[in-house]
Enzyme design. Structure first.
Site, mmCIF file in Angstrom:
data_model
loop_
_atom_site.group_PDB
_atom_site.id
_atom_site.type_symbol
_atom_site.label_atom_id
_atom_site.label_comp_id
_atom_site.label_asym_id
_atom_site.label_seq_id
_atom_site.Cartn_x
_atom_site.Cartn_y
_atom_site.Cartn_z
ATOM 1 C CE1 TYR A 182 -3.056 3.039 0.647
ATOM 2 C CE2 TYR A 182 -3.639 2.078 2.763
ATOM 3 C CZ TYR A 182 -3.813 3.057 1.806
ATOM 4 O OH TYR A 182 -4.751 4.048 1.999
ATOM 5 C CE LYS B 144 -6.039 2.309 -1.177
ATOM 6 N NZ LYS B 144 -6.884 2.448 0.030
#
Length: 311
Positions: free
Chosen positions: A134, A161
């Site tokens: 992330y 992400k």
């Protein structure tokens, strides 16, 4: 190996008297699944994981997994300032039946890329569960292209992400992974809903965003239109909710997002971080704007909770 793909919700957390509100959390899960999302990301940044203790994070995972009942994957956040806590959270996620875990670099103290890479390696080496990186430069140290390239070689690091909001960064992340032939085992999902359609056009595999849980009808609509080749429709849907996004961002993050979900019928509770007098005044104005925007966007946007939980 599981790899996330589609419209994933970065879940907002309902609180009551400073604790996670299980009843409302179950309602939120049910609403989002029934509206067609492909996965759930609880214990997220917008879900205020930083306001939750270890036990509450685990309980939140358990509630979401239980309510989802295998209908969609659940990939909770396991971010922590040190690897031991992240590993412990990831092991609890595995025990609870989660499909994977999401982790960003340790927060608060400055940290080198070498330490970030080692942090992620320790997690991957010590848990038997797929790991989703992330990148969120607004709140933590950005991850470099080469670190992502090297980590993509690891079997259980399966996706990323990217919340940088930069198409340039996303393209370079993807190119680095393509250069070593890992593009088919490492998925990229965008963390900024305002760039979903462009990300899909560039080869992204979906999103992990708060708006996916507030207006899932729109985000799922972009995904469906894209996969049907209806690009003009996908483009129009992408533009359709930007005014909503700007209005939500007029309040401290994630207060505006929680207000929008509250307007849909879910009791999200008081902000965990108290608002100033000026922010409280603005809150009233933003609420009025959101009501008008959501009415124009969705028509009857209020969710019938009684009917929802009967299905």
């Amino acid at each position: 190996m599981f790899r996330p793909e589609g419209i994933y919700v970065a879940m907002l957390t309902p609180f009551k008297e400073g604790k996670v509100n299980e009843t409302v959390l179950r309602q939120v899960v049910e609403f989002q699944i029934q509206r067609g999302v492909h996965g759930l990301f609880p214990v997220s940044s917008c879900g205020e994981f930083i306001q939750m203790d270890f036990a509450e994070k685990i309980r939140t995972m358990e509630i979401v997994v239980d309510q989802a009942a295998g209908r969609v994957p659940v990939t909770p956040g396991v971010t922590a300032p040190n690897p031991n806590e992240s590993i412990a959270l990831a092991k609890e996620a595995k025990r609870a039946g989660c499909s994977g875990v999401v982790i960003c670099p340790p927060y608060f103290l400055p940290i080198s890329q070498e330490t970030i890479e080692r942090h992620f390696e320790l997690l991957a080496d010590n848990v038997d569960i797929p790991v989703i990186l992330y990148n969120i430069p607004a709140f933590t140290t950005p991850i470099t292209y080469d670190v992502v390239k090297r980590l993509s070689r690891r079997e259980n690091i399966v996706a990323m992400k990217d919340s940088s909001g930069s198409v340039v960064d996303m393209v370079h992340f993807m190119d680095k992974v393509r250069a070593i032939g890992m593009q088919d085992k490492f998925n990229f999902l965008i963390g900024r809903e305002d760039g979903l359609f462009p990300a899909l056009m560039m080869g992204g595999k979906g999103c992990m965003t708060a708006c996916a849980g507030i207006v899932p009808e729109i985000l799922v609509g972009i995904w469906d239109s894209y996969h049907k080749g209806e690009f003009e429709k996908a483009k129009e849907l992408q533009f359709s909710f930007l005014n909503l996004l700007r209005a939500m961002n007029a309040l401290p993050f994630p207060v505006g997002f929680k207000l929008a979900l509250e307007l849909r019928g879910f009791e999200m509770g008081e902000p965990m971080q108290p608002l100033s007098h000026a922010e409280k005044y603005n809150y009233v104005n933003v609420r009025s704007r959101l009501e008008k925007i959501m009415g124009a966007l969705l028509g009857d946007y209020k969710v019938d909770l009684d009917q929802l939980m009967k299905k």
